[in-house]
Design a protein around this motif. Structure first.
Motif, PDB file in Angstrom:
ATOM      1  N   LEU A 128     -20.783  -5.563  32.774  1.00  0.00           N
ATOM      2  CA  LEU A 128     -21.669  -5.920  33.892  1.00  0.00           C
ATOM      3  C   LEU A 128     -21.531  -7.408  34.243  1.00  0.00           C
ATOM      4  N   VAL A 129     -21.424  -8.237  33.211  1.00  0.00           N
ATOM      5  CA  VAL A 129     -21.248  -9.676  33.464  1.00  0.00           C
ATOM      6  C   VAL A 129     -19.908  -9.934  34.131  1.00  0.00           C
ATOM      7  N   ARG A 130     -18.866  -9.247  33.646  1.00  0.00           N
ATOM      8  CA  ARG A 130     -17.524  -9.433  34.236  1.00  0.00           C
ATOM      9  C   ARG A 130     -17.510  -9.042  35.711  1.00  0.00           C
ATOM     10  N   HIS A 131     -18.216  -7.939  35.999  1.00  0.00           N
ATOM     11  CA  HIS A 131     -18.261  -7.485  37.392  1.00  0.00           C
ATOM     12  C   HIS A 131     -18.958  -8.523  38.275  1.00  0.00           C
ATOM     13  N   LEU A 132     -20.052  -9.068  37.771  1.00  0.00           N
ATOM     14  CA  LEU A 132     -20.775 -10.092  38.548  1.00  0.00           C
ATOM     15  C   LEU A 132     -19.888 -11.321  38.736  1.00  0.00           C
ATOM     16  N   ARG A 133     -19.220 -11.706  37.657  1.00  0.00           N
ATOM     17  CA  ARG A 133     -18.378 -12.911  37.736  1.00  0.00           C
ATOM     18  C   ARG A 133     -17.242 -12.716  38.729  1.00  0.00           C
ATOM     19  N   LYS A 134     -16.690 -11.486  38.746  1.00  0.00           N
ATOM     20  CA  LYS A 134     -15.566 -11.195  39.639  1.00  0.00           C
ATOM     21  C   LYS A 134     -16.017 -11.143  41.102  1.00  0.00           C
ATOM     22  N   SER A 135     -17.250 -10.660  41.314  1.00  0.00           N
ATOM     23  CA  SER A 135     -17.691 -10.421  42.693  1.00  0.00           C
ATOM     24  C   SER A 135     -18.383 -11.615  43.329  1.00  0.00           C
ATOM     25  N   LEU A 136     -18.893 -12.534  42.507  1.00  0.00           N
ATOM     26  CA  LEU A 136     -19.644 -13.674  43.040  1.00  0.00           C
ATOM     27  C   LEU A 136     -18.828 -14.953  42.880  1.00  0.00           C
ATOM     28  N   ARG A 137     -19.263 -15.957  43.621  1.00  0.00           N
ATOM     29  CA  ARG A 137     -18.559 -17.232  43.503  1.00  0.00           C
ATOM     30  C   ARG A 137     -18.840 -17.861  42.139  1.00  0.00           C
ATOM     31  N   ALA A 138     -20.098 -17.760  41.712  1.00  0.00           N
ATOM     32  CA  ALA A 138     -20.468 -18.309  40.402  1.00  0.00           C
ATOM     33  C   ALA A 138     -21.664 -17.545  39.883  1.00  0.00           C
ATOM     34  N   ILE A 139     -21.810 -17.473  38.547  1.00  0.00           N
ATOM     35  CA  ILE A 139     -22.965 -16.763  37.991  1.00  0.00           C
ATOM     36  C   ILE A 139     -23.830 -17.704  37.150  1.00  0.00           C
ATOM     37  N   SER A 140     -23.745 -18.960  37.441  1.00  0.00           N
ATOM     38  CA  SER A 140     -24.627 -19.877  36.699  1.00  0.00           C
ATOM     39  C   SER A 140     -25.081 -20.996  37.629  1.00  0.00           C
TER      40      SER A 140
END
Lengths: 599, 314
Positions: free
Chosen positions: A587-599
């Protein structure tokens, strides 16, 4: 109508005028008056009608005794038409002439006669412990004559002299010398009962208008605005986003209001008649708060989903949801179980049904906790409705960002925690962990929705957006901790509920649920990703079950049970370990791949 | 109304900028064209001007006042037609105008008078009670612009108003805008079709990648970029076909051929400088083509835009 419109606030006027344009207002008024007339006529028909249909409906509603009970109590055969009446009269004549009925012949009067004879036999053979009943005992013995013959067998000497109702039935049998009377059936209810039923129907319609039709219409209208992009020009007018949000809701709600007004008048008149105006006021307050929350919630749903789904689909989905909620609420009310009475705090339909029932009929005292739940819900609905309106205004403004700020979300979480804890019953055998863990399970959906409101959105591509995933996870986890602490402080806690393995599984569930919620909002949905997210959501039940398993341990558990599947097979255990690691990582990988940044 | 954009910038994600460092000064009563390719930031700029979007940095001033200090009051002086031109198809033009008039908090008597006047101005009186879904696209566009002008704004902002209109509809739109200009309203109009704006606008600005490339009066912009265009008009009285044959052998693009005042006419774009044109002309004359005139044509806004935006399309 024009005079009424001129008194509307400026933000509501355009949308109400639009809803009533072209003579619609006049038509709505006519239809609402017809509906009010129908409500009154149906209520009175149902009360006073002597047909089988009306009788069946009355008994189903619980406002009339079953016919066989009335017949037994009054020792009278009730007939519904002249033929039936003549038949019963003929049977009674036979009974009077022969003192018995022909063998093998069935008839209503014969049947009642046999019931009376069985009762007389019991009374004749059962000495009464109360001297006051001696006379009845002797009369029964005299009337029955030969007490040695027992047609049916069984407990002949077991008449319930202590039961006043049974004694009254016996008196009725004796008064008629064991031969039943014949009478034409007519509704046992009078005009005053009719007013109760009319008031009940009007109240039901009011509840339906406030919690089903108004939210439905508002959601469909909002979805339509979003679907056809007609909202954008309105944002360039002299109305603020909040005024626009309330105004857009006011248009369809005003139409519903036209239909509701006569029903409200009928309801209040009937409530005044039965002297329950205070309870009626409480019901209306609860309805207003619930209706406002549902309307703004449905409007927000329409706004969020309008560009993804057609208004019709959204309307059908909402209709199904509200109908199921009402069926559940009324069903729970019918059960009259004290343990679930508090559910009114999370299922408003239960509390609203109970309040409506209390206005015109009495709710059992054992179920009175439902009113506490309804009161707490009403307060909670006001808070949640306000927060929903804030979120809606932000969305209508269309500037992207989060729907709720941190503090608003915290207030929402605290409100949900309070509602859930009022809803959970105080069971004698329950321990703190039940409240803590079951409460968390109940809070999962509302807290996930709150978290979704904290995820930044916008019209731009997700690849251009940064979502602070770790901060959101911490915030979501913090709400869970708040629930745990609240329960521990108010209701106490147990050491076992804080077992490290249980807490570990809880943290895993919290993280996975939060990641799924963030993903739903932040990333465009694709079929394969949705299926995987669905699988992850199902895995939450396994994780949560394991947390409960470890929390309720009265004895030390074997560490090999950390992954329950290992008990079934080592291979399954390995699969569970792998999935436990892979699910949050994926789930984290998917968010990281789809968004510019996750932090 | 005078509109000033002072270093205006907008970012949606705090990182990439849709518009940045935009400086514009639009004079009161002018028609101002905002030109740029799709995604250049035109709509974002117009939305900020219309106060429906807050700039991340900089300031939009309307008659010297910061528009974001009281956006609701500012909107009463602005008519904004956004991108997409949505319309309630089941409402009549009168009902539609009434809805928006009430949204601008107009009084009842004032509103009804304004509706009558606006419908008359936009030649919609006959369609007053026809639902908008039954109107032609051009008429719907008139309804939309009428909606923007109902509350008598001082600034009219139109985002791609000619999108989807046929030539007749565009012509109607042009006439409508001329009428509005005559009433003293400042008009800001965006388009990526430059022919729409060429002879309509007093001032234009070209933006690309969210940044201002050039702005000013249309004539001065064209003049300042004149050197780069080599389009000539050749008029002959004999040897027209021969001329075309000869031109085919050179780096020349014939844009148009025709006849004017009894003379054959060739409009051509020469892929080179004046020296090339001189040699072509000498060759034509020596081949017996009787040339009356050969004149260089003035550039159009479209040509200027093409040159400026070369290799910079978003």
């Amino acid at each position: 109508m024009n005079a009424l419109l001129s008194k509307l606030p400026a933000f509501a006027l355009p949308f109400v005028t639009r809803s009533l344009r072209g003579g619609r207002g006049r038509r709505y008024v006519i239809f609402s008056l017809i509906l009010a007339f129908v409500t009154s006529v149906v209520g009175m028909w149902l009360t006073l009608g002597s047909g089988s249909l009306e009788q069946g409906l009355r008994t189903d509603l619980g406002v009339e005794e079953y016919e066989y009970e009335v017949e037994r109590r009054s020792f009278t055969v009730l007939t519904h038409d002249p033929f039936e009446h003549q038949q019963a009269k003929s049977e009674v004549a036979t009974l009077r002439a022969n003192g018995d009925h022909p063998d093998g012949t069935y008839g209503q009067a014969y049947d009642l006669f046999e019931q009376g004879r069985a009762m007389l036999r019991q009374a004749a053979l059962s000495p009464s412990p109360d001297p006051a009943h001696n006379q009845l005992h002797l009369q029964a013995a005299a009337l029955i004559g030969d007490t040695s013959y027992n047609q049916y067998g069984g407990w002949d000497d077991s008449f319930a002299w202590h039961d006043a109702a049974e004694v009254r039935v016996l008196e009725a049998v004796l008064a008629n010398d064991g031969i039943p009377q014949v009478g034409a059936y007519s509704s046992p209810l009078g005009v005053s009962d009719g007013l109760k039923l009319v008031g009940l129907f009007a109240g039901l319609l009011l509840a339906g208008f406030a919690t089903v039709f108004a939210p439905l219409l508002v959601a469909v209208q909002q979805a339509q605005e979003r679907h056809e992009n007609t909202l954008m020009p309105l944002t360039g007018t002299a109305l603020s986003p909040r005024e626009l949000a309330v105004g857009l809701a006011a248009g369809p709600s005003f139409v519903i209001g036209i239909f509701a007004a006569p029903q409200l008048a009928i309801f209040l008149i009937c409530a005044l008649f039965v002297g329950e105006i205070f309870v009626a006021g409480a019901l209306l307050a609860a309805l207003a708060a619930t209706g406002a929350l549902f309307i703004f919630g449905a409007q927000l749903l329409g706004q969020l989903m309008g560009d993804k789904r057609t208004p019709g689909i959204i309307g059908i989905a909402l209709m199904c949801l509200t109908c199921v909620a009402w069926l559940a609420g009324v069903g729970l009310l019918g059960s009259n179980e004290d343990e679930i009475a508090g559910f009114a705090a999370v299922l408003p339909h239960l509390g609203l049904s109970a309040l409506l029932g209390e206005v015109f009929f009495d709710i059992p005292a054992s179920f009175s906790r439902v009113f506490v739940g309804a009161f707490v819900w009403t307060c909670g609905a006001v808070i949640l409705g306000w927060l929903t309106l804030n979120a809606l205004a932000r969305r209508v403004e269309g500037n992207g960002g989060v729907l709720l700020d941190r503090w608003s979300a915290l207030i929402g979480a605290l409100t949900c925690i309070a509602l859930v804890n009022v809803a959970i019953p105080d069971l004698n055998h329950s321990e703190a962990f039940v409240r803590q863990y079951i409460g968390l399970a109940m809070l999962a959906l509302p807290l996930a929705l709150l978290l979704m409101a904290r995820v930044p959105t916008g019209d731009g591509h997700p690849r251009m957006r940064a979502v602070p995933v770790p901060a959101l996870l911490l915030e979501f986890g913090g709400w869970g901790v708040l629930h745990f602490v609240t329960v521990a402080v108010v209701f106490g806690s147990s050491i076992s509920s804080l077992h490290p393995v249980a807490l570990g599984w809880l943290m895993w569930c919290t993280a996975v649920l939060a990641l799924i919620a963030i993903r739903i909002v932040a990333v465009p949905s694709k079929v394969a990703a949705n299926l995987w997210a669905g699988f992850c959501a199902m895995s939450l039940t396994v994780g949560f079950a394991q947390a409960v398993f470890w929390a309720e341990a009265s004895q030390p558990r074997d560490l090999g049970e950390v992954f329950a599947m290992t008990e079934l097979s080592p291979v399954l255990g390995l699969v569970q370990v792998a999935l436990t690691i892979w699910i949050p990582v994926s789930l984290v990988r998917h968010l990281r791949k789809s968004l510019r940044a996750i932090s | 109304m005078r509109v000033e954009l002072e270093n205006v910038g907008k970012t949606y994600d705090g990182d990439s900028w849709a518009v940045r460092d935009l400086k514009l000064d639009i004079q009161s009563g002018a028609i101002f064209g905002l030109i740029g390719p799709n995604g250049a930031g035109k709509s974002t700029t117009l939305r900020m001007m219309a106060t429906v979007m807050t700039p991340t940095e900089g300031q939009v001033r309307l008659d010297g006042q910061d528009s974001n200090s009281d956006p609701l009051a500012a909107r009463r002086r602005i008519g904004f037609l956004g991108d997409g031109n949505p319309l309630y198809k089941d409402m009549t033009p009168a009902d539609y105008l009434r809805l928006f008039g009430q949204c601008f908090r107009m009084g009842k008597a004032e509103l009804e008078a304004a509706i009558d006047e606006t419908l008359t101005t936009f030649d919609l009186t006959a369609k007053r009670d026809t639902v908008c879904g039954d109107l032609s696209k051009g008429m719907r566009q008139r309804v939309l612009i009428a909606r923007c002008l109902l509350h008598k704004p001082k600034l009219l902002i139109l985002d791609e108003p000619a999108d989807g209109l046929d030539p007749r509809g565009r012509s109607e739109l042009r006439r409508t805008l001329d009428r509005v200009r005559d009433s003293g309203v400042t008009i800001v109009i965006s388009s990526h079709i430059l022919r729409e704006l060429d002879d309509l606008c007093d001032q234009v600005a070209i933006i690309q990648g969210g940044r201002l490339v050039v702005s000013g009066n249309v004539d001065s912009i064209i003049d300042s970029h004149e050197v780069s265009r080599f389009v000539y008009e050749l008029r002959t009285i004999e040897g027209h076909e021969r001329a075309l044959e000869l031109l085919a052998g050179h780096r020349v693009l014939v844009e148009h051929t025709g006849e004017s005042e009894g003379q054959k006419l060739i409009r051509m774009q020469v892929q080179g400088d004046e020296a090339l044109m001189a040699s072509i002309l000498a060759e034509l004359i020596s081949a017996g083509v009787k040339v009356v005139t050969c004149s260089r044509l003035r550039s159009r806004l479209e040509d200027v835009y093409d040159r400026i935006s070369a290799d910079k399309v978003n």
